[in-house]
Design a protein around this motif. Structure first.
Motif, PDB file in Angstrom:
ATOM      1  N   UNK A  14       0.820  -1.209   0.000  1.00 45.93           N
ATOM      2  CA  UNK A  14       0.000   0.000   0.000  1.00 45.93           C
ATOM      3  C   UNK A  14       0.860   1.267   0.000  1.00 45.93           C
ATOM      4  N   UNK A  15       2.092   1.157   0.432  1.00 50.05           N
ATOM      5  CA  UNK A  15       2.984   2.308   0.610  1.00 50.05           C
ATOM      6  C   UNK A  15       3.497   2.847  -0.726  1.00 50.05           C
ATOM      7  N   UNK A  16       4.020   4.084  -0.726  1.00 53.61           N
ATOM      8  CA  UNK A  16       4.539   4.677  -1.964  1.00 53.61           C
ATOM      9  C   UNK A  16       5.790   3.989  -2.509  1.00 53.61           C
ATOM     10  N   UNK A  17       6.425   3.170  -1.713  1.00 56.05           N
ATOM     11  CA  UNK A  17       7.632   2.464  -2.171  1.00 56.05           C
ATOM     12  C   UNK A  17       7.517   1.017  -1.785  1.00 56.05           C
ATOM     13  N   UNK A  18       7.805   0.045  -2.651  1.00 53.66           N
ATOM     14  CA  UNK A  18       8.150   0.171  -4.056  1.00 53.66           C
ATOM     15  C   UNK A  18       7.014   0.816  -4.864  1.00 53.66           C
ATOM     16  N   UNK A  19       7.395   1.441  -5.968  1.00 52.28           N
ATOM     17  CA  UNK A  19       6.461   2.227  -6.765  1.00 52.28           C
ATOM     18  C   UNK A  19       5.334   1.378  -7.336  1.00 52.28           C
ATOM     19  N   UNK A  20       4.140   1.978  -7.427  1.00 51.58           N
ATOM     20  CA  UNK A  20       2.971   1.299  -7.983  1.00 51.58           C
ATOM     21  C   UNK A  20       2.690   1.732  -9.409  1.00 51.58           C
ATOM     22  N   UNK A  21       1.946   0.905 -10.131  1.00 49.62           N
ATOM     23  CA  UNK A  21       1.541   1.160 -11.510  1.00 49.62           C
ATOM     24  C   UNK A  21       0.024   1.266 -11.578  1.00 49.62           C
ATOM     25  N   UNK A  22      -0.473   1.818 -12.665  1.00 50.92           N
ATOM     26  CA  UNK A  22      -1.910   1.875 -12.911  1.00 50.92           C
ATOM     27  C   UNK A  22      -2.232   0.961 -14.090  1.00 50.92           C
ATOM     28  N   UNK A  23      -3.219   0.091 -13.922  1.00 50.67           N
ATOM     29  CA  UNK A  23      -3.673  -0.811 -14.979  1.00 50.67           C
ATOM     30  C   UNK A  23      -5.103  -0.441 -15.351  1.00 50.67           C
ATOM     31  N   UNK A  25     -19.470  11.563 -23.669  1.00 51.14           N
ATOM     32  CA  UNK A  25     -19.996  10.790 -24.806  1.00 51.14           C
ATOM     33  C   UNK A  25     -18.889  10.415 -25.792  1.00 51.14           C
ATOM     34  N   UNK A  26     -17.845  11.226 -25.894  1.00 50.40           N
ATOM     35  CA  UNK A  26     -16.803  10.995 -26.893  1.00 50.40           C
ATOM     36  C   UNK A  26     -15.469  10.520 -26.335  1.00 50.40           C
ATOM     37  N   UNK A  27     -15.219  10.748 -25.061  1.00 47.61           N
ATOM     38  CA  UNK A  27     -13.890  10.506 -24.503  1.00 47.61           C
ATOM     39  C   UNK A  27     -14.009   9.808 -23.152  1.00 47.61           C
ATOM     40  N   UNK A  28     -13.086   8.866 -22.912  1.00 45.37           N
ATOM     41  CA  UNK A  28     -12.937   8.246 -21.595  1.00 45.37           C
ATOM     42  C   UNK A  28     -11.634   8.763 -21.014  1.00 45.37           C
ATOM     43  N   UNK A  29     -11.727   9.446 -19.887  1.00 45.47           N
ATOM     44  CA  UNK A  29     -10.564  10.007 -19.210  1.00 45.47           C
ATOM     45  C   UNK A  29     -10.189   9.134 -18.025  1.00 45.47           C
ATOM     46  N   UNK A  30      -8.927   9.193 -17.647  1.00 44.09           N
ATOM     47  CA  UNK A  30      -8.482   8.577 -16.399  1.00 44.09           C
ATOM     48  C   UNK A  30      -7.578   9.576 -15.686  1.00 44.09           C
ATOM     49  N   UNK A  31      -8.039  10.004 -14.516  1.00 42.33           N
ATOM     50  CA  UNK A  31      -7.278  10.905 -13.650  1.00 42.33           C
ATOM     51  C   UNK A  31      -6.453  10.030 -12.708  1.00 42.33           C
ATOM     52  N   UNK A  32      -5.163  10.301 -12.622  1.00 45.09           N
ATOM     53  CA  UNK A  32      -4.237   9.476 -11.834  1.00 45.09           C
ATOM     54  C   UNK A  32      -3.425  10.383 -10.929  1.00 45.09           C
ATOM     55  N   UNK A  33      -3.277   9.989  -9.681  1.00 42.69           N
ATOM     56  CA  UNK A  33      -2.416  10.710  -8.751  1.00 42.69           C
ATOM     57  C   UNK A  33      -1.051  10.058  -8.694  1.00 42.69           C
ATOM     58  N   UNK A  34      -0.047  10.829  -8.318  1.00 43.05           N
ATOM     59  CA  UNK A  34       1.310  10.281  -8.200  1.00 43.05           C
ATOM     60  C   UNK A  34       2.049  10.958  -7.058  1.00 43.05           C
ATOM     61  N   UNK A  35       2.766  10.151  -6.310  1.00 43.08           N
ATOM     62  CA  UNK A  35       3.755  10.686  -5.377  1.00 43.08           C
ATOM     63  C   UNK A  35       5.056  10.812  -6.151  1.00 43.08           C
ATOM     64  N   UNK A  44      15.761  12.402  -4.767  1.00 39.19           N
ATOM     65  CA  UNK A  44      15.699  11.946  -6.159  1.00 39.19           C
ATOM     66  C   UNK A  44      14.859  10.680  -6.293  1.00 39.19           C
ATOM     67  N   UNK A  45      14.382  10.162  -5.160  1.00 37.46           N
ATOM     68  CA  UNK A  45      13.516   8.999  -5.172  1.00 37.46           C
ATOM     69  C   UNK A  45      12.313   9.255  -4.267  1.00 37.46           C
ATOM     70  N   UNK A  46      11.249   8.532  -4.495  1.00 39.48           N
ATOM     71  CA  UNK A  46      10.051   8.651  -3.674  1.00 39.48           C
ATOM     72  C   UNK A  46      10.344   8.093  -2.285  1.00 39.48           C
ATOM     73  N   UNK A  47       9.856   8.778  -1.276  1.00 31.83           N
ATOM     74  CA  UNK A  47      10.051   8.367   0.117  1.00 31.83           C
ATOM     75  C   UNK A  47       8.889   7.496   0.579  1.00 31.83           C
ATOM     76  N   UNK A  48       9.146   6.633   1.537  1.00 29.31           N
ATOM     77  CA  UNK A  48       8.081   5.861   2.176  1.00 29.31           C
ATOM     78  C   UNK A  48       7.136   6.780   2.939  1.00 29.31           C
ATOM     79  N   UNK A  49       7.640   7.928   3.377  1.00 28.58           N
ATOM     80  CA  UNK A  49       6.827   8.897   4.115  1.00 28.58           C
ATOM     81  C   UNK A  49       6.146   9.825   3.112  1.00 28.58           C
TER      82      UNK A  49
END
Length: 135
Positions: free
Chosen positions: A40-49, A82-92, A99-104
């Protein structure tokens, strides 16, 4: 009222942490977006499917990898027009001077990204929207 049962479809195999699911019906298809990560944590990094549930599809049609955006991708939200499917995604993202994402979470920036499709197959590259730290 009439109720019917539809057997479940397995989207993934394995023991990864899949969360923050968003579902939408668009142009006669059902889409599911979710975060795939080891924890669940920000590290290791997650992907969106993003999967299209057609003919019992069991694998994602598209995955936005954390290598596309150097951060932990999470919380997808599908938005239909009607014409477009959007996906809003958040990122840490790493907060300078890191230079890397923190666990905090408090040591990271939050950035919102948007992608979209007009045909349900080809998705636009992730584009940042809003200011940093607005989700």
């Amino acid at each position: 009222m009439h109720l019917s049962y539809t057997p479940p479809i397995q989207l993934t195999a394995g023991t990864n942490h899949h969360a923050f699911t968003s579902c939408a019906r668009w142009k006669g298809q059902t889409y599911v977006a979710y975060r795939a990560a080891e924890t669940h944590h920000p590290w290791p990094l997650g992907n969106i499917c993003i999967s299209t549930l057609t003919n019992a599809t069991t694998r994602p049609n598209i995955t936005f990898w954390n290598t596309d955006i150097d951060g932990d991708l999470r919380d997808p939200r599908l938005i239909t027009t009607s014409d477009v499917l959007y996906c809003l995604i958040g990122a840490y993202l790493p907060k300078y001077p890191r230079t890397t994402v923190s666990l905090r979470s408090s040591e990271n920036l939050i950035q919102s990204f948007l992608t979209y499709t007009e045909d349900g197959v080809k998705w636009a590259p992730l584009a940042p929207i809003y200011r940093p730290n607005y989700w």
